[in-house]
Design a protein around this motif. Structure first.
Motif, mmCIF file in Angstrom:
data_model
loop_
_atom_site.group_PDB
_atom_site.id
_atom_site.type_symbol
_atom_site.label_atom_id
_atom_site.label_comp_id
_atom_site.label_asym_id
_atom_site.label_seq_id
_atom_site.Cartn_x
_atom_site.Cartn_y
_atom_site.Cartn_z
ATOM 1 N N LEU A 250 0.699 -1.357 -0.218
ATOM 2 C CA LEU A 250 -0.149 0.002 -0.362
ATOM 3 C C LEU A 250 1.162 1.329 -0.489
ATOM 4 O O LEU A 250 0.581 2.303 -0.785
ATOM 5 C CB LEU A 250 -0.905 -0.161 1.016
ATOM 6 N N ASP A 251 1.626 1.652 0.713
ATOM 7 C CA ASP A 251 2.686 1.972 1.147
ATOM 8 C C ASP A 251 3.240 2.335 0.125
ATOM 9 O O ASP A 251 3.765 3.966 -0.890
ATOM 10 C CB ASP A 251 4.453 2.142 1.784
ATOM 11 N N ALA A 254 0.657 4.672 -2.946
ATOM 12 C CA ALA A 254 0.100 5.763 -2.192
ATOM 13 C C ALA A 254 0.585 6.761 -3.030
ATOM 14 O O ALA A 254 -0.544 7.381 -3.005
ATOM 15 C CB ALA A 254 0.685 5.726 -0.587
ATOM 16 N N THR A 257 -1.945 7.287 -5.461
ATOM 17 C CA THR A 257 -3.180 7.370 -5.401
ATOM 18 C C THR A 257 -3.798 8.675 -4.484
ATOM 19 O O THR A 257 -4.713 9.006 -4.711
ATOM 20 C CB THR A 257 -3.659 6.319 -4.368
ATOM 21 N N ALA A 260 -5.274 9.190 -1.229
ATOM 22 C CA ALA A 260 -6.764 7.764 -1.400
ATOM 23 C C ALA A 260 -5.701 6.653 -0.229
ATOM 24 O O ALA A 260 -6.845 6.140 0.695
ATOM 25 C CB ALA A 260 -6.880 7.534 -2.191
ATOM 26 N N LEU A 261 -4.994 6.602 0.121
ATOM 27 C CA LEU A 261 -4.708 5.448 0.835
ATOM 28 C C LEU A 261 -3.906 5.948 2.107
ATOM 29 O O LEU A 261 -3.654 5.031 3.342
ATOM 30 C CB LEU A 261 -3.760 4.672 0.327
ATOM 31 N N ASP A 262 -4.505 7.211 2.341
ATOM 32 C CA ASP A 262 -3.969 7.719 3.665
ATOM 33 C C ASP A 262 -5.050 7.058 5.186
ATOM 34 O O ASP A 262 -4.143 7.017 5.895
ATOM 35 C CB ASP A 262 -3.747 9.045 3.618
ATOM 36 N N PRO A 264 -6.335 4.349 5.015
ATOM 37 C CA PRO A 264 -5.815 2.471 5.561
ATOM 38 C C PRO A 264 -4.697 2.784 5.482
ATOM 39 O O PRO A 264 -4.285 2.285 6.549
ATOM 40 C CB PRO A 264 -6.217 2.217 3.752
ATOM 41 N N LEU A 265 -3.977 3.274 5.640
ATOM 42 C CA LEU A 265 -2.387 3.438 5.494
ATOM 43 C C LEU A 265 -2.254 3.495 7.305
ATOM 44 O O LEU A 265 -1.508 2.432 8.121
ATOM 45 C CB LEU A 265 -1.995 3.978 5.118
#
Length: 548
Positions: A250-251, A254, A257, A260-262, A264-265
């Motif tokens: 995911l990192d 990130a 995106t 957008a993944l901040d 979830p991270l």
């Protein structure tokens, strides 16, 4: 000083108020006129024991009020203070007796018990007569008379204080000896029990700790494998590895995106922290469950030893430490008791010596005073036509007590060569009255604050003897107050204030009253006392001569 007496519905008195004065107050009257009723009424309000039936026939209740003037140093103040009653320069006593026999007393308008009333009255009034069992006829009072004559107040206080100190020292020493004896009887048990508890050295709360540890070790084998599996599942070979992979993937994505993944991270980071915390906690528990089999054996051995010793001494396991301390304290008291008892024994010896010195000093002073009292009595008895009588104050050894080690008794020999003996057995009624009067004259300089009442103390004497009696009564009244009920004109003539007691019949009812006499009336009353029912001019002339 007795200032007044108010009597209502007592015996044959319906209402009577008398105002007394300092000096010699004389009451005269025919036999049966009611003089004794006055004394009965006064005795009633003072709380003395007397007649049972006092209420006038037909009345619902009888009431007597007496009021006194008190000097600043009068002993009544102390009695009132100790009883919590109001004081002051005037003291008012009031007592009611119902027809049913119920008695109620007030002192300065406050309810008071009969005991307090009598204690107060003893500081106010002395009553003496031919059958005076409160004075000369009671040997228990002879020591008090001698001490009053000698002014032994300070010496008596010293002896009483020494006696209290001696009794306290005796009690302390006896208690210490008894305690040592009790401890000595259980010494073997104490030493064994203290050593047994000391060897185990229990601590408060230790049983709970040991019991918890034991139960945990007993359960360790059963749960250890599951906890180890859980630790593996949480570690790199379990949940931690995939979560790290997910975080890495995911990192890397990130940036593409655009944020957008901040979320979830961040959530995954928090999960990783929680997972690490859980893994550490599980590891700690797993470490705690790692023990040697001998640890369980040692824990059980101590736990069972604690419980067994507690059952033996019938206490809870947590109370063993305190019990051991108690046994140690008793042993210290036992070991150090010899020194403590020796100190108390020395204090007792010192207290005995101090009491003995004070008592012997009082005895020596009493013996010296006894000789002075005997000589003073000899001087007073001669004018009373008892110049041949010998009055002796005898002092014998008695059991030690708060009043010393003496027994004091007055003996008399009324005729030369006659054996001496107790007053009650040797002296006749008239002689006893004169002994009493002589003794009171000897005590007149001791500063008594009580009103003295003499009830027909001159009975059986007349002429020059009666005159001598009257003069001594007047001497006693100088600076104080004396009330005399008398049939002797010689005594009555010396009174500074004179009342006649009369009996009258009104509406078929016999009543007694008291009339104050002016100078002319005193002449007629003395003439009646001299001549009887028919008052002659010669009797009046003799009365005037007596008054002059």
């Amino acid at each position: 000083m007795l200032r007044g007496l108010d009597i209502r519905d007592m015996l044959i008195i319906d209402r009577l108020e008398l105002m007394f004065q300092p000096g010699l107050n004389v009451l005269t009257g025919e036999t049966g006129a009611g003089k004794s009723i006055l004394l009965d009424s006064l005795g009633f309000v003072l709380g003395w024991r007397g007649r049972a039936e006092l209420v006038r026939s037909g009345a619902a209740q009888g009431e007597v009020t007496a009021w006194f003037d008190l000097g600043p140093d009068h002993p009544a103040h102390r009695v009132l203070e100790e009883a919590g009653l109001p004081g002051g320069e005037e003291l008012i006593l009031r007592r009611i007796n119902t027809a049913e026999g119920r008695k109620t007393a007030w002192i300065n308008d406050r309810r008071a018990s009969g005991e307090v009333l009598r204690e107060v009255s003893e500081t106010l009034v002395e009553l003496h007569g031919q059958h005076d069992d409160r004075g000369l006829l009671n040997p228990r009072g002879h020591m008090a008379v001698l001490d009053e004559f000698a002014g032994h107040g300070a010496k008596q206080a010293s002896v009483r204080a020494a006696w209290r100190a001696l009794r306290a020292a005796e009690a302390a020493y006896a208690a210490a000896v008894a305690e040592q004896a009790a401890l000595a009887e259980e010494e073997e048990f104490l030493r064994h029990a203290a050593a047994e508890i000391g060897k185990l050295a229990p601590e408060a709360g230790e049983e709970v700790v040991l019991d918890t540890k034991r139960r945990m070790m007993q359960a360790a084998d059963r749960v250890r494998e599951d906890i180890a599996n859980a630790q593996t599942a949480l570690g790199a070979q379990g949940a931690e590895g995939p979560m790290l992979d997910a975080l890495r993937w995911l990192d890397g994505a990130a940036e593409a995106t655009e944020g957008a993944l901040d979320g979830p991270l961040e959530a995954l980071g928090r999960a990783m922290d929680a997972l690490a915390e859980a893994e550490a906690g599980v590891g700690s528990v797993l470490d705690a469950l790692s023990f040697d089999a001998s640890d369980l054996e040692a824990t059980e051995e101590r736990l069972f030893a604690l419980r067994a010793l507690a059952r033996k001494h019938e206490v809870l396991p947590d109370e063993l430490a305190a019990l051991g301390a108690e046994y140690d304290a008793k042993l210290q008291a036992l070991d150090g008791g010899v020194g403590a008892t020796a100190a108390l024994e020395k204090a007792l010896v010192d207290a005995r010596a101090a009491y003995r010195a004070a008592a012997e000093g009082l005895t020596a002073s009493r013996r010296k005073a006894a000789g002075k009292l005997d000589k003073a009595m000899g001087r007073e008895l001669a004018p009373l036509k008892m110049e041949r009588a010998v009055f002796t104050t005898e002092i014998a050894e008695a059991t030690a007590g708060p009043e010393g080690v003496d027994a004091v008794s007055f003996t008399v020999a009324t005729n030369p060569g006659a054996p001496s003996g107790p007053l009650a057995k040797i002296a006749s009624g008239g002689e006893l009255s004169r002994f009493l009067l002589a003794l009171k004259v000897c005590l007149s300089g001791t500063g008594t604050s009580r009103c003295m009442i003499f009830d027909e103390i001159d009975r059986g004497v007349g002429g020059a003897t009666a005159d001598a009696v009257g003069r001594r009564l007047a001497e006693l009244a100088d600076g104080g107050q004396v009330l005399v009920v008398t049939h002797s004109p010689q005594v009555a003539a010396l009174g500074q204030h004179h009342w006649r007691v009369e009996k009258q019949v009104k509406k078929g009812m016999t009543l007694s009253t008291v009339v104050p006499l002016a100078e002319a009336e005193r002449v007629d009353e003395l003439a009646r006392m001299l001549s009887g029912d028919t008052v002659t001019d010669e009797a009046r002339a003799a009365a005037r001569a007596l008054l002059s």
